[in-house]
Design a protein around this motif. Structure first.
Motif, PDB file in Angstrom:
ATOM      1  N   VAL A   1      60.745 -54.346  18.492  1.00 33.61           N
ATOM      2  CA  VAL A   1      60.901 -55.116  17.418  1.00 33.61           C
ATOM      3  C   VAL A   1      62.475 -54.702  16.493  1.00 33.61           C
ATOM      4  O   VAL A   1      62.371 -53.520  16.404  1.00 33.61           O
ATOM      5  N   ALA A   2      63.278 -55.571  16.443  1.00 30.63           N
ATOM      6  CA  ALA A   2      64.493 -55.600  16.061  1.00 30.63           C
ATOM      7  C   ALA A   2      64.463 -56.276  14.618  1.00 30.63           C
ATOM      8  O   ALA A   2      64.156 -57.370  14.566  1.00 30.63           O
ATOM      9  N   ARG A   3      65.076 -55.642  13.403  1.00 30.57           N
ATOM     10  CA  ARG A   3      64.826 -56.246  12.174  1.00 30.57           C
ATOM     11  C   ARG A   3      66.395 -56.733  11.724  1.00 30.57           C
ATOM     12  O   ARG A   3      67.334 -55.962  12.294  1.00 30.57           O
ATOM     13  N   ASP A   4      66.540 -57.641  10.983  1.00 33.21           N
ATOM     14  CA  ASP A   4      67.608 -57.991  10.422  1.00 33.21           C
ATOM     15  C   ASP A   4      67.969 -57.044   9.295  1.00 33.21           C
ATOM     16  O   ASP A   4      67.385 -56.114   8.620  1.00 33.21           O
ATOM     17  N   ALA A   5      69.229 -57.714   8.653  1.00 35.41           N
ATOM     18  CA  ALA A   5      69.758 -56.823   7.485  1.00 35.41           C
ATOM     19  C   ALA A   5      68.604 -56.832   6.289  1.00 35.41           C
ATOM     20  O   ALA A   5      68.663 -55.952   5.518  1.00 35.41           O
TER      21      ALA A   5
END
Length: 381
Positions: free
Chosen positions: A117-121
């Protein structure tokens, strides 16, 4: 061998003797590549490489893994428009079910699956990716999960899902096993030795036909001794007769010794004396039993069960109710964690796979037509 256990509530720490599992679990001493990045890792009760070595060694085993993964994920899912848009967006160029299918396959094969899971800013979920479960190792300290490390040329560190600490996170799928707090094991692991035995049988067959094509023999000369020339001719003759293309050819020997006699003594039993057919059937049945998969679903029809409507329907009903539906619910709950994290309605439901009954029912088609009765009100598994 001893397995260390700890009860979080009581603080009790002790050991459990497990001599029966020694052939399987002794390989737990295997480690990934050495390096400072691997400190603090917890190793699985059975290295994934040992499982992967047997993954494609048996067609029935491979089919069972694929069958359960595909039936559990299915072809579509029900979700709100907002939730569906979110899931398809974070899956990138792949559909969400394609990504979930890969995770489910690892989960069935290894007992572990993983979504990166990659999160944004802003800290919201921006993308998800399938991660090969056999490359991930748990990091733990003081009996608490710290994160995951991916074994690669350049090790990659991950945080647990929901940590929001700046790194990409891992949403871990695992099948419960009492042998590990941190990892799962597949439910077919009970057939591990049967798979190994089946693999060794196939290796034996391959070696036999590739090297001799006849049982191994001892050539005995009585009443004389082989001279170097005769021995070399005999050796060359047997070497030239190796391979399946030379099977059943005749070797002509001329012994230039008076009162000498050549004898051929078998060093192994005839194939007709070896119960390979029974061995094949026994290992196959054990593999299917460990998977809990009906024989008919992997192309096996036993004598006396042809055209049995009730037998076919009962097999599929039990398989769907006892194996597929619990898997679907588990996968749904894991996906709902993604929706909860995003603040979206958690109304995610897998639809499964629904076979279509034949247009005309004959005596031998009744079992297939009856499959529709197995599905619930929403028309799914």
């Amino acid at each position: 061998m001893e397995e260390k256990v700890r009860d979080k509530a009581s603080g009790y720490a002790g050991t459990i003797e497990m001599p029966k599992f020694e052939p399987v679990l002794k390989a737990r001493e295997s480690h990934p590549a050495e390096g400072g990045a691997f400190t603090g890792l917890v190793y699985p009760p059975l290295p994934a490489q040992k499982i992967l070595e047997l993954t494609y060694s048996n067609a029935f085993h491979t089919q069972c893994i694929a069958l359960k993964a595909e039936m559990s994920v299915g072809l579509d899912y029900d979700a709100s428009k907002e939730a569906r848009g979110f899931l398809e967006k974070i899956s990138g160029e792949d559909s969400f079910l394609d990504v979930l299918q890969r995770v489910a396959w690892d989960w069935e094969c290894l007992g572990n699956g993983a979504l990166e899971v990659a999160r944004d800013a802003k800290g919201d979920i921006g993308e998800i990716y399938h991660v090969h479960a056999h490359t991930l190792y748990v990091r733990a300290a003081d009996n608490e999960l710290q994160g995951y490390t991916q074994d690669a040329d350049v090790p990659v560190e991950f945080d647990p899902f929901g940590a929001r600490a700046g790194r990409n996170e891992i949403l871990h799928f695992k099948r419960y096993t009492p042998f590990s707090t941190w990892y799962g094991l597949p439910d077919w692991i009970a057939a591990l030795e049967a798979l190994r035995l089946d693999q060794q049988k196939k290796i034996f067959y391959s070696s036999f036909f590739g090297n001799f094509a006849v049982p191994s023999l001892a050539v005995v000369l009585e009443g004389a001794e082989f001279d170097a020339e005769t021995e070399n001719k005999l050796r060359r003759g047997f070497e030239e007769m190796k391979g399946t293309e030379n099977a059943f050819r005749t070797l002509l020997l001329s012994v230039p010794f008076e009162n000498a006699q050549v004898k051929f003594e078998k060093l192994m039993a005839d194939f007709k004396d070896m119960p390979f057919d029974k061995l094949t059937q026994a290992t196959r049945e054990e593999i299917l039993a460990a998977h809990g998969t009906p024989p008919r679903l992997v192309g096996i029809v036993t004598a006396g069960s042809l055209g049995g409507e009730s037998e076919a329907e009962a097999q599929l009903r039990n398989f769907v109710e006892c194996k597929i539906k619990p898997r679907m619910k588990y996968l749904e709950r894991r996906v709902q964690l993604l929706l909860r994290d995003a603040g979206l309605p958690e109304d995610f439901t897998l639809k499964g796979i629904q076979p279509e009954p034949p247009e005309k029912e004959g005596a031998e088609d009744k079992g297939l037509a009856a499959l529709a009765k197995i599905f619930d009100g929403r028309g799914s598994l």
